[in-house]
Design a protein around this motif. Structure first.
Motif, PDB file in Angstrom:
ATOM      1  N   ARG A 104       0.831  -1.212   0.000  1.00 21.57           N
ATOM      2  CA  ARG A 104       0.000   0.000   0.000  1.00 21.57           C
ATOM      3  C   ARG A 104       0.863   1.258   0.000  1.00 21.57           C
ATOM      4  O   ARG A 104       0.587   2.201  -0.733  1.00 21.57           O
ATOM      5  CB  ARG A 104      -0.946  -0.002   1.195  1.00 21.57           C
ATOM      6  CG  ARG A 104      -2.129  -0.914   1.005  1.00 21.57           C
ATOM      7  CD  ARG A 104      -3.157  -0.709   2.100  1.00 21.57           C
ATOM      8  NE  ARG A 104      -2.690  -1.154   3.405  1.00 21.57           N
ATOM      9  CZ  ARG A 104      -2.840  -2.370   3.885  1.00 21.57           C
ATOM     10  NH1 ARG A 104      -3.443  -3.285   3.171  1.00 21.57           N
ATOM     11  NH2 ARG A 104      -2.391  -2.683   5.076  1.00 21.57           N
ATOM     12  N   SER A 105       1.901   1.283   0.812  1.00 20.03           N
ATOM     13  CA  SER A 105       2.715   2.498   0.870  1.00 20.03           C
ATOM     14  C   SER A 105       3.534   2.692  -0.401  1.00 20.03           C
ATOM     15  O   SER A 105       3.760   3.815  -0.830  1.00 20.03           O
ATOM     16  CB  SER A 105       3.624   2.506   2.100  1.00 20.03           C
ATOM     17  OG  SER A 105       4.588   1.491   2.026  1.00 20.03           O
ATOM     18  N   GLU A 106       3.960   1.609  -1.044  1.00 20.24           N
ATOM     19  CA  GLU A 106       4.715   1.709  -2.293  1.00 20.24           C
ATOM     20  C   GLU A 106       3.831   2.233  -3.424  1.00 20.24           C
ATOM     21  O   GLU A 106       4.320   2.855  -4.347  1.00 20.24           O
ATOM     22  CB  GLU A 106       5.249   0.336  -2.723  1.00 20.24           C
ATOM     23  CG  GLU A 106       6.424  -0.139  -1.934  1.00 20.24           C
ATOM     24  CD  GLU A 106       7.701   0.552  -2.338  1.00 20.24           C
ATOM     25  OE1 GLU A 106       8.001   0.639  -3.526  1.00 20.24           O
ATOM     26  OE2 GLU A 106       8.395   1.008  -1.432  1.00 20.24           O
ATOM     27  N   HIS A 107       2.548   1.983  -3.352  1.00 18.21           N
ATOM     28  CA  HIS A 107       1.662   2.334  -4.461  1.00 18.21           C
ATOM     29  C   HIS A 107       0.845   3.594  -4.214  1.00 18.21           C
ATOM     30  O   HIS A 107       0.005   3.948  -5.014  1.00 18.21           O
ATOM     31  CB  HIS A 107       0.739   1.152  -4.779  1.00 18.21           C
ATOM     32  CG  HIS A 107       1.481   0.043  -5.439  1.00 18.21           C
ATOM     33  ND1 HIS A 107       2.156  -0.907  -4.712  1.00 18.21           N
ATOM     34  CD2 HIS A 107       1.723  -0.235  -6.728  1.00 18.21           C
ATOM     35  CE1 HIS A 107       2.764  -1.738  -5.542  1.00 18.21           C
ATOM     36  NE2 HIS A 107       2.520  -1.355  -6.767  1.00 18.21           N
ATOM     37  N   SER A 157       5.686   9.964   2.419  1.00 16.34           N
ATOM     38  CA  SER A 157       5.991   8.859   3.326  1.00 16.34           C
ATOM     39  C   SER A 157       7.248   8.124   2.860  1.00 16.34           C
ATOM     40  O   SER A 157       7.693   8.283   1.717  1.00 16.34           O
ATOM     41  CB  SER A 157       4.822   7.875   3.368  1.00 16.34           C
ATOM     42  OG  SER A 157       4.762   7.144   2.154  1.00 16.34           O
ATOM     43  N   HIS A 158       7.793   7.315   3.743  1.00 14.74           N
ATOM     44  CA  HIS A 158       8.950   6.498   3.365  1.00 14.74           C
ATOM     45  C   HIS A 158       8.618   5.611   2.171  1.00 14.74           C
ATOM     46  O   HIS A 158       9.428   5.464   1.253  1.00 14.74           O
ATOM     47  CB  HIS A 158       9.404   5.638   4.539  1.00 14.74           C
ATOM     48  CG  HIS A 158       9.982   6.429   5.670  1.00 14.74           C
ATOM     49  ND1 HIS A 158       9.920   6.007   6.966  1.00 14.74           N
ATOM     50  CD2 HIS A 158      10.621   7.618   5.701  1.00 14.74           C
ATOM     51  CE1 HIS A 158      10.505   6.897   7.751  1.00 14.74           C
ATOM     52  NE2 HIS A 158      10.931   7.884   7.005  1.00 14.74           N
ATOM     53  N   GLY A 159       7.435   5.023   2.170  1.00 17.80           N
ATOM     54  CA  GLY A 159       7.030   4.160   1.062  1.00 17.80           C
ATOM     55  C   GLY A 159       6.914   4.921  -0.250  1.00 17.80           C
ATOM     56  O   GLY A 159       7.298   4.420  -1.307  1.00 17.80           O
ATOM     57  N   GLU A 160       6.369   6.124  -0.175  1.00 22.36           N
ATOM     58  CA  GLU A 160       6.259   6.951  -1.378  1.00 22.36           C
ATOM     59  C   GLU A 160       7.642   7.299  -1.919  1.00 22.36           C
ATOM     60  O   GLU A 160       7.867   7.278  -3.132  1.00 22.36           O
ATOM     61  CB  GLU A 160       5.466   8.221  -1.074  1.00 22.36           C
ATOM     62  CG  GLU A 160       3.994   7.959  -0.825  1.00 22.36           C
ATOM     63  CD  GLU A 160       3.254   9.152  -0.243  1.00 22.36           C
ATOM     64  OE1 GLU A 160       2.043   9.254  -0.478  1.00 22.36           O
ATOM     65  OE2 GLU A 160       3.875   9.966   0.472  1.00 22.36           O
ATOM     66  N   ARG A 164       9.236   6.266  -5.485  1.00 22.35           N
ATOM     67  CA  ARG A 164       9.693   7.326  -6.388  1.00 22.35           C
ATOM     68  C   ARG A 164      11.147   7.131  -6.799  1.00 22.35           C
ATOM     69  O   ARG A 164      11.510   7.292  -7.959  1.00 22.35           O
ATOM     70  CB  ARG A 164       9.528   8.675  -5.708  1.00 22.35           C
ATOM     71  CG  ARG A 164      10.046   9.820  -6.518  1.00 22.35           C
ATOM     72  CD  ARG A 164       9.956  11.104  -5.726  1.00 22.35           C
ATOM     73  NE  ARG A 164      10.381  12.216  -6.555  1.00 22.35           N
ATOM     74  CZ  ARG A 164       9.801  13.392  -6.565  1.00 22.35           C
ATOM     75  NH1 ARG A 164       8.766  13.623  -5.799  1.00 22.35           N
ATOM     76  NH2 ARG A 164      10.255  14.342  -7.333  1.00 22.35           N
ATOM     77  N   LEU A 165      11.988   6.772  -5.824  1.00 21.09           N
ATOM     78  CA  LEU A 165      13.422   6.647  -6.091  1.00 21.09           C
ATOM     79  C   LEU A 165      13.835   5.248  -6.537  1.00 21.09           C
ATOM     80  O   LEU A 165      14.993   5.019  -6.868  1.00 21.09           O
ATOM     81  CB  LEU A 165      14.217   7.044  -4.837  1.00 21.09           C
ATOM     82  CG  LEU A 165      13.987   8.472  -4.350  1.00 21.09           C
ATOM     83  CD1 LEU A 165      14.680   8.693  -3.021  1.00 21.09           C
ATOM     84  CD2 LEU A 165      14.474   9.471  -5.391  1.00 21.09           C
ATOM     85  N   LYS A 166      12.894   4.313  -6.486  1.00 22.15           N
ATOM     86  CA  LYS A 166      13.160   2.917  -6.881  1.00 22.15           C
ATOM     87  C   LYS A 166      14.292   2.307  -6.045  1.00 22.15           C
ATOM     88  O   LYS A 166      15.198   1.670  -6.562  1.00 22.15           O
ATOM     89  CB  LYS A 166      13.502   2.804  -8.370  1.00 22.15           C
ATOM     90  CG  LYS A 166      12.487   3.428  -9.295  1.00 22.15           C
ATOM     91  CD  LYS A 166      11.311   2.524  -9.506  1.00 22.15           C
ATOM     92  CE  LYS A 166      10.384   3.024 -10.572  1.00 22.15           C
ATOM     93  NZ  LYS A 166       9.262   3.766 -10.099  1.00 22.15           N
TER      94      LYS A 166
END
Length: 188
Positions: A104-107, A157-160, A164-166
């Protein structure tokens, strides 16, 4: 027919024995036995990575989810109650929930949704040139500086940031932590 029944019975007995072994290891973890956690890791980590990999696709994120899950298993082992469910179910619920949280946080961050690209340089340019914060931020190398500025100035967020930075989520967390320590020392 009896061969299939025997195979199912044998499989059920093995699952029961595995669950009993894991429940005993969790009880030992609850009293601080690190070797018990190692036993759980040796027994289950490969399967757990398989589960998380199906959710997260990326190997680095799957490994991150399993690592985070083992931290939670260690910290929460005293909360396991064999009367409420199986040890296997408890362990895999933690791993699955961690993988879903990372997913969820990655997306959440989707660059296609933005009208313009947010950059750390935008936030930095708004700081006065004589600002101590600006001086301290400029002393931090990129991309660590960008991560902390985007996290705090733009609320990412950290996940975002990881999406973003892969880069792996753990890397972003580490960069933020180290950057904040550097800022604290510089501003101190």
């Amino acid at each position: 027919m009896t061969d299939a029944l025997d195979a199912r019975t044998q499989s059920s007995l093995l699952d029961h024995a595995r669950n009993a072994q894991l429940a005993a290891a969790l009880a030992r973890c609850a009293v601080g036995d690190r070797s018990a956690l190692q036993m759980i890791y040796d027994s289950e980590s490969a399967r757990m990575i398989g589960v998380t990999r199906r959710i997260l696709i990326r190997q680095d994120l799957a490994e991150e989810a399993v690592h985070d899950a083992f931290v939670r298993i260690w910290q929460g082992a005293a909360g396991f109650d064999p009367q409420r469910g199986s040890a296997i179910g408890w362990l895999y619920a933690i791993v699955r929930n961690r993988a879903l949280s990372i997913y969820r946080s990655e997306h959440r961050y989707d660059p296609a949704d933005e009208i313009h690209e947010i950059t750390a340089d935008d936030a930095m340019s708004r700081l006065p040139e004589t600002s101590a914060l600006r001086r301290c931020l400029e002393a931090i190398e990129r991309p660590r500086r960008d991560v902390v500025v985007l996290a705090y100035a733009h609320g990412m967020s950290h996940g975002e940031l990881a999406g973003r930075l892969k880069v792996p989520l753990g890397t972003v967390k580490s960069w933020v932590r180290r950057s904040l320590i550097s800022l604290q020392e510089c501003m101190g």
